[in-house]
Design a protein around this motif. Structure first.
Motif, PDB file in Angstrom:
ATOM      1  N   GLU A 146       0.576  25.536   0.053  1.00  0.00           N
ATOM      2  CA  GLU A 146      -0.662  25.666  -0.611  1.00  0.00           C
ATOM      3  C   GLU A 146      -0.228  23.914  -1.077  1.00  0.00           C
ATOM      4  N   ARG A 147       0.961  24.181  -1.816  1.00  0.00           N
ATOM      5  CA  ARG A 147       0.641  23.118  -2.522  1.00  0.00           C
ATOM      6  C   ARG A 147       1.521  22.087  -1.894  1.00  0.00           C
ATOM      7  N   PHE A 148       2.806  22.401  -0.707  1.00  0.00           N
ATOM      8  CA  PHE A 148       3.092  21.082  -0.142  1.00  0.00           C
ATOM      9  C   PHE A 148       1.505  20.338   0.779  1.00  0.00           C
ATOM     10  N   LYS A 149       0.854  21.421   1.618  1.00  0.00           N
ATOM     11  CA  LYS A 149      -0.304  20.418   1.652  1.00  0.00           C
ATOM     12  C   LYS A 149      -1.267  19.659   1.018  1.00  0.00           C
ATOM     13  N   ARG A 150      -0.990  20.317  -0.095  1.00  0.00           N
ATOM     14  CA  ARG A 150      -1.555  18.915  -1.290  1.00  0.00           C
ATOM     15  C   ARG A 150      -1.015  17.944  -1.454  1.00  0.00           C
ATOM     16  N   GLY A 151       0.534  17.676  -1.769  1.00  0.00           N
ATOM     17  CA  GLY A 151       0.950  17.182  -2.125  1.00  0.00           C
ATOM     18  C   GLY A 151       1.995  16.237  -0.937  1.00  0.00           C
ATOM     19  N   TYR A 152       1.841  16.142   0.338  1.00  0.00           N
ATOM     20  CA  TYR A 152       2.028  16.022   1.129  1.00  0.00           C
ATOM     21  C   TYR A 152       1.651  15.130   2.560  1.00  0.00           C
ATOM     22  N   TYR A 153       0.120  15.868   2.011  1.00  0.00           N
ATOM     23  CA  TYR A 153      -0.993  15.462   3.796  1.00  0.00           C
ATOM     24  C   TYR A 153      -2.081  15.743   2.361  1.00  0.00           C
ATOM     25  N   PRO A 154      -2.408  14.959   1.771  1.00  0.00           N
ATOM     26  CA  PRO A 154      -3.695  15.377   1.115  1.00  0.00           C
ATOM     27  C   PRO A 154      -5.107  14.995   2.265  1.00  0.00           C
ATOM     28  N   GLY A 164       1.085  -1.181  -0.034  1.00  0.00           N
ATOM     29  CA  GLY A 164       0.225  -0.154  -0.265  1.00  0.00           C
ATOM     30  C   GLY A 164       1.013   1.244  -0.695  1.00  0.00           C
ATOM     31  N   LEU A 165       0.429   1.928   0.652  1.00  0.00           N
ATOM     32  CA  LEU A 165       0.771   3.650   0.264  1.00  0.00           C
ATOM     33  C   LEU A 165       1.965   3.570   2.108  1.00  0.00           C
ATOM     34  N   LEU A 166       3.064   4.393   1.559  1.00  0.00           N
ATOM     35  CA  LEU A 166       3.942   4.321   2.816  1.00  0.00           C
ATOM     36  C   LEU A 166       3.521   5.373   3.828  1.00  0.00           C
ATOM     37  N   VAL A 167       3.322   6.281   4.427  1.00  0.00           N
ATOM     38  CA  VAL A 167       3.296   6.581   5.769  1.00  0.00           C
ATOM     39  C   VAL A 167       3.814   7.730   6.965  1.00  0.00           C
ATOM     40  N   ILE A 168       3.963   8.139   7.396  1.00  0.00           N
ATOM     41  CA  ILE A 168       4.400   8.815   8.668  1.00  0.00           C
ATOM     42  C   ILE A 168       3.327   9.076   9.265  1.00  0.00           C
ATOM     43  N   LYS A 169       3.061   8.278  10.699  1.00  0.00           N
ATOM     44  CA  LYS A 169       1.720   8.724  10.921  1.00  0.00           C
ATOM     45  C   LYS A 169       1.658  10.379  11.946  1.00  0.00           C
ATOM     46  N   LYS A 170       2.983  10.964  12.248  1.00  0.00           N
ATOM     47  CA  LYS A 170       3.562  12.115  13.266  1.00  0.00           C
ATOM     48  C   LYS A 170       4.584  12.531  12.675  1.00  0.00           C
ATOM     49  N   PRO A 171       4.071  14.219  13.188  1.00  0.00           N
ATOM     50  CA  PRO A 171       5.088  15.715  12.239  1.00  0.00           C
ATOM     51  C   PRO A 171       6.762  14.775  13.109  1.00  0.00           C
ATOM     52  N   TRP A 172       7.209  14.987  12.246  1.00  0.00           N
ATOM     53  CA  TRP A 172       9.266  14.680  12.686  1.00  0.00           C
ATOM     54  C   TRP A 172      10.552  15.719  13.327  1.00  0.00           C
ATOM     55  N   PRO A 173      10.780  16.119  13.922  1.00  0.00           N
ATOM     56  CA  PRO A 173      11.534  17.124  13.962  1.00  0.00           C
ATOM     57  C   PRO A 173      12.238  17.276  12.858  1.00  0.00           C
ATOM     58  N   SER A 174      13.248  16.636  12.469  1.00  0.00           N
ATOM     59  CA  SER A 174      13.486  17.460  10.732  1.00  0.00           C
ATOM     60  C   SER A 174      12.932  17.128   9.338  1.00  0.00           C
ATOM     61  N   MET A 175      11.686  17.247   9.656  1.00  0.00           N
ATOM     62  CA  MET A 175      10.651  16.809   8.350  1.00  0.00           C
ATOM     63  C   MET A 175      11.011  18.430   7.744  1.00  0.00           C
ATOM     64  N   LEU A 176      11.140  18.714   6.544  1.00  0.00           N
ATOM     65  CA  LEU A 176      10.504  19.618   5.279  1.00  0.00           C
ATOM     66  C   LEU A 176       9.247  20.788   6.333  1.00  0.00           C
ATOM     67  N   ARG A 177       9.480  22.005   6.017  1.00  0.00           N
ATOM     68  CA  ARG A 177       8.415  22.779   6.581  1.00  0.00           C
ATOM     69  C   ARG A 177       7.597  23.423   5.844  1.00  0.00           C
ATOM     70  N   THR A 178       8.037  23.308   3.675  1.00  0.00           N
ATOM     71  CA  THR A 178       7.056  23.655   3.813  1.00  0.00           C
ATOM     72  C   THR A 178       7.769  23.985   2.320  1.00  0.00           C
ATOM     73  N   ILE A 179       7.029  23.721   0.932  1.00  0.00           N
ATOM     74  CA  ILE A 179       7.300  24.153  -0.584  1.00  0.00           C
ATOM     75  C   ILE A 179       7.658  25.475  -0.436  1.00  0.00           C
ATOM     76  N   TRP A 180       9.073  25.841  -0.891  1.00  0.00           N
ATOM     77  CA  TRP A 180       9.425  27.647  -0.712  1.00  0.00           C
ATOM     78  C   TRP A 180       8.463  28.512  -1.658  1.00  0.00           C
ATOM     79  N   GLY A 181       7.588  28.826  -0.493  1.00  0.00           N
ATOM     80  CA  GLY A 181       6.347  29.858  -1.503  1.00  0.00           C
ATOM     81  C   GLY A 181       5.650  29.925  -1.915  1.00  0.00           C
ATOM     82  N   ASN A 182       5.064  27.875  -1.519  1.00  0.00           N
ATOM     83  CA  ASN A 182       3.873  27.505  -2.340  1.00  0.00           C
ATOM     84  C   ASN A 182       2.920  26.368  -0.480  1.00  0.00           C
TER      85      ASN A 182
END
Length: 653
Positions: free
Chosen positions: A486-494, A466-484
């Motif tokens: 909404e693209r960050f939310k749409r792509g990584y947190y559908p 199935g789909l590989l997911v990570i269920k909780k935020p972690w410290p080294s994760m990306l914070r956003t897509i630079w200047g975008n």
């Protein structure tokens, strides 16, 4: 979503040796489980303790995780630090005279630099940047060959709070232009050229071309490092590195920044459309690199660490420019390629520098098998104690060669799954604790809650894919897509998933809970109602004694939905005519026996190599276009071997 079928069976298991376990940072499964249980019992407390123990804080944090604007998470957000101080200044009292970097140039010449010398060089260049008008929050694009100067430039930006964006030296002027304009760079650091494989290649002309296109008005200066001595065009905005640095002070007070201050923006490669600038924080990112260095690489103070990645990729950020230096390690940096002057270059360097931890990509391993499978036998590799792989899943047979020929059946292999977006290792064996299986990245790191789910977030049954997911935020994760954002939310947190990070990879877990990566979600094949991961078919092909490397894609089929197209590189010469048809039939039968008739390739195409970027990544997007017979109109200047595309058009049915 119907689940993805796993068709590859792997039964070999390798336990950590008693000797390795005894001296390991995490010594045994009991210690691993205890860490996982601590994280489960008090998730934020677990990470807070690690952050306090590992990072030197200017202003200690009191807040750990802020979820109020999820998924735009913040970690340790009221603390202040400086990443360069953590990588350099903190080591000066005890490790000032320890070698930080061993740089081996393409021609074999070696330069060693201590922590005290590196600190002075970083301070001088940080002062140079300030003299050229760069201040906290400004963006600096770094387009340099693999070198001490590349690390100095990155660390200097971090020292003054500037945000760097490193662009791999193999990228074209078009790619460079897109990144300069998207990030709004104030300054570009480049070189006249670079040396790779006995050749000198220009770099500055690509910068000149990029800056003549619209949208680069933000760039005020271009700093040029003289590497090759080649002729360059010059303009009023250009300045030689050595001229700009002349007379600069060798001390520079670090600029203390908020824990969430962006350390860098790194653009993901291989995507179509507008480049995607992955934005990483300062504190959380640094913590991820430090903890994974200790847990996964089992780093000890006397290790000689060598990660072969270029700084243009996330691996070169996390495990060249930041993680090793934050722990005060001695590391090797290599300018050249593994096949120059011959295919023994890596093994010669391990012998020469007494490398103890070696971290490289499966593509490099497979290429070296093809060019000289017995070559490691000719070198003294006794200094090695740990091997690692990164970039994509490693085929079991390549894993076994790496284990037996390079590690002499005594070095654990850490097969690491992580991404540009995750910042540091997510799933990987802790080598003193976790038994390894060829081809599996094994178990999540403590504090990383990974799972395999359906498209609605419900767990898959048993060993289904199935789909590989990570269920909780972690410290080294990306914070956003630079200047975008909404693209960050749409792509990584559908919206379809319940707050889970979507990795974009498919995977399955075996009966021991080990993770097996099946490929990118886009690479899942639908063949006659069966959903198959390309990785497993590739592994079956590579298991054949004739095959050095393989890549599998799908193309539309009016009856089966999709047909399987395999691109194959043999260990011997590329076959043609009747010989090619005979070997193709042999390989089809082999796959049928290994994993079943459903997985037999419909087409096999032979090449002397596969289309790869200069970092070694296979460009599967191009292979899909070739399979469909499409005209390739996208930029192929980043390929190491563009001429190979014509070979791969030929089908052996």
């Amino acid at each position: 979503m119907s689940s993805i079928e796993s068709v590859l069976t792997e039964t070999r298991v390798f336990e950590p040796s008693a000797e390795f376990r005894k001296n390991a940072t995490v010594p045994g499964m009991e210690a691993y489980r205890a860490l996982c249980q601590r994280a489960q019992a008090d998730y934020t407390g677990f990470w807070a303790e690690l952050a306090r123990c590992n990072i030197g804080w200017h202003t200690p944090f009191t807040q750990v995780l802020d979820e109020s604007n999820a998924p735009l998470y913040r970690w340790f957000y009221d603390g202040e630090l400086n990443v360069s101080w953590n990588c350099l200044d903190r080591h000066l009292p005890d490790k000032g005279d320890k070698t930080a970097l061993i740089f081996e140039a393409d021609d074999g010449s070696v330069t060693r630099i201590t922590y005290r010398q590196l600190h002075a060089r970083v301070c001088r260049f940080a002062n140079t940047l300030k003299s050229l008008g760069v201040a906290k929050g400004d963006r600096v694009v770094i387009y340099l060959p693999m070198s001490i100067e590349a690390v100095v430039a990155m660390q200097a930006c971090a020292r003054i709070g500037a945000i760097h964006s490193v662009v791999f030296g193999g990228f074209s002027a078009k790619s460079l232009h897109e990144r300069i304009t998207d990030v709004g760079a104030k300054l570009v650091v480049t070189a006249d050229g670079q040396c790779r494989g006995g050749k000198t290649m220009p770099l500055k002309p690509a910068v000149d071309e990029a800056l003549t296109q619209g949208g680069c008005e933000s760039v005020e200066k271009v700093v040029v490092y003289k590497r090759t001595g080649g002729e360059v065009q010059w303009s009023t905005r250009d300045v030689w590195w050595h001229d700009a640095e002349a007379g600069q002070d060798a001390s520079c007070e670090p600029v203390w920044v908020n824990a969430e201050h962006p350390l860098f923006v790194l653009y993901t490669s291989g995507s179509t459309g507008k480049p995607k600038g992955v934005q990483h924080s300062s504190a959380g990112y640094l913590l991820g690199t430090m903890v994974s260095m200790q847990w996964v690489f089992d780093y000890k103070d006397n290790d000689i660490f060598w990660c072969t990645a270029d700084v243009g990729w996330i691996t070169g950020h996390s495990y060249v420019a930041y993680g090793p230096l934050a722990l005060g390690a001695t590391e090797v940096i290599f300018e050249g390629v593994p096949t120059y002057p011959d295919a023994g270059r890596f093994w010669q360097m391990i012998e020469r520098h007494k490398v103890s931890i070696f971290y490289t990509a499966p593509t490099a391993i497979r290429s070296l098998i093809k060019l000289g499978g017995d070559l490691p036998d000719q070198y003294d590799l006794s200094s090695l104690r740990l091997l690692g792989t990164v970039g994509e899943p490693i085929n079991p047979e390549a894993w076994m060669w790496y284990y037996e020929k390079v590690g002499r059946s005594r070095c654990p292999i850490v097969d690491t799954w992580w991404q540009t977006e995750t910042g540091a290792h997510m799933i990987a064996p802790l080598p003193g604790a976790v038994a390894t299986k060829p081809g599996s990245c094994t178990l999540p790191l403590p504090g990383i809650l990974a799972d395999v789910v359906h498209e609605d977030g419900t767990p898959v049954n048993g060993t289904e894919g199935g789909l590989l997911v990570i269920k909780k935020p972690w410290p080294s994760m990306l914070r956003t897509i630079w200047g975008n954002p909404e693209r960050f939310k749409r792509g990584y947190y559908p919206d379809t998933l319940p707050g889970y990070y979507l990795a974009g990879d498919s995977a399955h877990k075996d009966e021991d809970g080990y993770f097996w990566i099946l490929g990118r979600i886009d690479d899942v094949l639908n063949v006659s109602g069966h959903r198959l991961g390309t990785m497993e078919i590739e592994s079956a092909l590579v298991a054949n004694p004739l095959v050095a490397e393989a890549a599998v894609v799908g193309k539309p089929h009016e009856i089966k939905g999709e047909s399987i197209v395999a691109y194959v590189v043999l260990k011997g010469p590329r076959p043609e005519g009747e010989e090619a048809r005979r070997i193709a039939a042999q390989l089809r039968d082999w796959v049928g026996k290994e994993i079943g008739p459903i997985a037999k390739p419909d087409e096999i195409r032979f090449g002397e190599n596969l289309p790869k970027t200069r970092s070694g990544k296979i460009m599967r997007r191009l292979l899909r276009s070739l399979a469909k017979g499409e005209e390739i109109t996208s930029d192929v200047s980043t390929l190491d071997n563009p001429a190979i595309l014509e070979q791969l058009r030929t089908t052996i049915s």
